[in-house]
Motif scaffolding. Structure first.
Motif, PDB file in Angstrom:
ATOM      1  N   PRO A 122       0.824  -1.221   0.000  1.00  0.00           N
ATOM      2  CA  PRO A 122       0.000   0.000   0.000  1.00  0.00           C
ATOM      3  C   PRO A 122       0.852   1.263   0.000  1.00  0.00           C
ATOM      4  CG  PRO A 122      -0.891  -1.604   1.536  1.00  0.00           C
ATOM      5  CD  PRO A 122       0.410  -2.172   1.042  1.00  0.00           C
ATOM      6  N   ASN A 123       0.537   2.181  -0.895  1.00  0.00           N
ATOM      7  CA  ASN A 123       1.328   3.409  -1.014  1.00  0.00           C
ATOM      8  C   ASN A 123       1.334   4.216   0.276  1.00  0.00           C
ATOM      9  OD1 ASN A 123       2.366   3.232  -3.638  1.00  0.00           O
ATOM     10  ND2 ASN A 123       0.418   3.877  -4.530  1.00  0.00           N
ATOM     11  N   SER A 124       0.264   4.115   1.036  1.00  0.00           N
ATOM     12  CA  SER A 124       0.220   4.844   2.307  1.00  0.00           C
ATOM     13  C   SER A 124       1.336   4.385   3.232  1.00  0.00           C
ATOM     14  CB  SER A 124      -1.136   4.637   2.987  1.00  0.00           C
ATOM     15  OG  SER A 124      -1.369   3.252   3.236  1.00  0.00           O
ATOM     16  N   GLN A 125       1.686   3.100   3.165  1.00  0.00           N
ATOM     17  CA  GLN A 125       2.766   2.573   3.992  1.00  0.00           C
ATOM     18  C   GLN A 125       4.126   3.063   3.488  1.00  0.00           C
ATOM     19  OE1 GLN A 125       2.334   0.729   6.818  1.00  0.00           O
ATOM     20  NE2 GLN A 125       0.140   1.078   6.522  1.00  0.00           N
ATOM     21  N   ILE A 126       4.259   3.153   2.190  1.00  0.00           N
ATOM     22  CA  ILE A 126       5.517   3.625   1.597  1.00  0.00           C
ATOM     23  C   ILE A 126       5.747   5.091   1.953  1.00  0.00           C
ATOM     24  CG2 ILE A 126       6.759   4.006  -0.559  1.00  0.00           C
ATOM     25  CD1 ILE A 126       6.457   1.060   0.145  1.00  0.00           C
ATOM     26  N   VAL A 127       4.680   5.896   1.900  1.00  0.00           N
ATOM     27  CA  VAL A 127       4.792   7.318   2.243  1.00  0.00           C
ATOM     28  C   VAL A 127       5.125   7.482   3.719  1.00  0.00           C
ATOM     29  CG1 VAL A 127       3.492   9.476   2.448  1.00  0.00           C
ATOM     30  CG2 VAL A 127       3.258   8.060   0.395  1.00  0.00           C
ATOM     31  N   LEU A 148      10.776   1.583   3.883  1.00  0.00           N
ATOM     32  CA  LEU A 148      10.027   0.476   3.303  1.00  0.00           C
ATOM     33  C   LEU A 148      10.167   0.493   1.782  1.00  0.00           C
ATOM     34  CD1 LEU A 148       8.172  -1.826   4.263  1.00  0.00           C
ATOM     35  CD2 LEU A 148       6.226  -0.310   3.901  1.00  0.00           C
ATOM     36  N   VAL A 149      10.821  -0.505   1.240  1.00  0.00           N
ATOM     37  CA  VAL A 149      11.066  -0.595  -0.198  1.00  0.00           C
ATOM     38  C   VAL A 149       9.842  -1.179  -0.875  1.00  0.00           C
ATOM     39  CG1 VAL A 149      12.502  -1.671  -1.983  1.00  0.00           C
ATOM     40  CG2 VAL A 149      13.537  -0.834   0.146  1.00  0.00           C
TER      41      VAL A 149
END
Length: 488
Positions: A472-477, A482-483
């Protein structure tokens, strides 16, 4: 009780960072989990996470077929249409719910050792220590199950990496109690993650009670309620999950050993007989279940059954059901003549002339039913595949697969070598259809993903980046460490 407890724990956890005063009506985790009933409530909360619709309540059981070749869209409601064509960025999002289950388990594992054993109840068959061992084993089992689900979605299996990409997921062994606990960790390697899961399950095997102990009247302390089989993990469930994990790792001798151990712990290890196969799916508790999630009407809102349940997604047995998916022509063709498993597919004008799967008939009413997560049949399939892939044990593989085949109305096979492996994989396809395994069976073997003709898309190469889910992009942001998986 469990909902009140965990809601309180989470409210306090996230409020304590910004509030200087403590709400005296609230309980901190240390207060809520300072007795065995509180710890058991956290265990039950972890189980509850597993039957959310993003987990086994729907998506985990559907997406493995939708992404591969067992699934045909019937009604275009928007559900699973992107999965059927393997659209970029569409897959199963297990991240949030899986980590919630992991966090609940970590609460148990942190606070259980702090309990005063003199205040833990016992029974004639279970000492206080064994009651604690059972609760710890259940937490380890749930954590391992949640991590195994994350790994098969977001990571390659060790040895099957593409372009050397070997990242797994984020490993957490302690609970996130307050916001400051949520450290921004990197992903561990896939090998490290599978070792973590293996360690949890090996410990759980030694802690959990047996199915026989679980079904003994009065075995569990009355003050702690019921510990009904197969709705709470026992030693057989841990052995069975370990067998599945070893199969994914290609550790075939270990997979065979654990599947055999799981079956040996059952009072009746046999698959359901051919004559009972179709009706077994209308049983409130499936007779083959080694681990099953119990769903009660109070677990879902009044509209969840008609809108989101497995019954709604796969049938139109009641007004308002979605009836999104039917069996693909290729899945039906994969059955041999005389196979009783064809009986769970009904084709009529009422099913829009499509083979409607009746594995999920919502026997409790309103779309509600229990969900078998691990069945006896899977153990025979693991035995058969593991023996056949090791080489030199075709006879043992035949014994395992023929136990299943003869209980499905089919003749015993005498195939050997590659032909036997192909037959076993086809047996997995038809036996576990609409239970979420097909895509992952192809993926763990490094195989291209075949598609049904009705999907209108080409075979998906194993080297395609869409084999892995997008984190999920929210986790990456949120987490710069987080790769993201390749290609997204």
């Amino acid at each position: 009780m469990k909902k009140i407890l965990i809601s309180t724990v989470l409210i306090v956890a996230f409020a304590s960072c910004s509030l200087e005063t403590e709400d005296q009506a609230s309980l901190s985790p240390a207060q809520a989990l300072d007795n065995v009933a509180g710890v058991q409530s956290a265990v039950l909360s972890a189980y509850r996470r597993l039957h959310e619709f993003d987990m086994y309540g729907q998506n985990s059981m559907m997406v493995g077929d939708a992404l591969a070749d067992n699934f045909e869209i019937v009604n275009r409601t928007g559900r699973y249409e992107q999965e059927v064509v393997n659209a970029i960025g569409t897959f199963a999002n297990r991240w949030a719910n899986a980590y919630r289950a992991i966090n609940d388990a970590n609460f148990v594992l942190k606070y259980l050792p702090l309990l005063n054993i003199n205040q833990v109840p016992s029974t004639a068959t279970l000492t206080s220590q064994r009651v604690l061992d059972q609760l710890k084993g259940e937490a380890l089992f749930v954590r391992a199950l949640a991590y195994s689900e994350l790994l098969r979605i977001y990571a390659y299996e060790p040895g099957k990496e593409v372009s050397g990409f070997n990242l797994g997921v984020v490993l957490r062994s302690t609970p996130t109690e307050v916001v400051t606990d949520a450290d921004l960790r990197s992903r561990s390697t896939n090998t490290e993650c599978y070792q973590f899961v293996e360690s949890d399950l090996l410990e759980a095997v030694n802690l959990l009670i047996t199915p026989a102990e679980q079904t003994t009247t009065g075995a569990w302390p009355a003050s702690l309620g019921a510990i009904t089989n197969p709705f709470r993990a026992n030693r057989a469930a841990a052995q069975a999950l370990l067998a599945r994990v070893y199969l994914y790792l290609g550790r075939y001798a270990d997979a065979d050993t654990r599947a055999t151990a799981a079956l040996a712990l059952l009072a009746n290890p046999n698959p359901v007989a051919a004559a009972s196969y179709v009706t077994s799916w209308s049983s409130t508790t499936h007779p083959e279940s080694i681990f099953e999630l119990e769903i009660r009407p109070t677990d879902w809102s009044g509209v969840d059954g008609p809108n989101n349940s497995l019954t709604s997604i796969t049938t139109n047995l009641a007004s308002g059901f979605q009836y999104v998916a039917a069996a693909s022509p290729e899945l039906i063709a994969a059955h041999e003549p005389g196979d009783v498993r064809l009986g769970v597919y009904v084709t009529s004008a009422a099913t829009l002339s499509k083979p409607q799967a009746r594995k999920w008939p919502g026997e409790k009413g309103g779309g509600v039913e229990n969900i078998p997560v691990i069945r006896k049949a899977e153990m025979y399939l693991i035995q058969a595949e593991a023996r056949a892939r090791q080489g030199g044990n075709d006879a043992g593989a035949q014994t395992a697969i023929n136990t299943l085949r003869t209980n499905r109305g089919l003749a015993a096979t005498t195939l050997t070598g590659a032909g036997l492996i192909d037959l076993i994989m086809n047996e997995r396809r038809v036996e576990l259809a609409f239970e979420g395994h097909r895509w992952f069976d192809l993926k763990r073997n490094g195989m291209d993903i075949t598609k049904p003709a009705t999907a209108g898309v080409a075979t998906l190469p194993y080297t395609d980046f869409r084999i892995l889910q997008q984190i999920p992009n929210s986790q990456i942001v949120l987490n710069p460490n987080l790769v993201q998986n390749p290609g997204y």
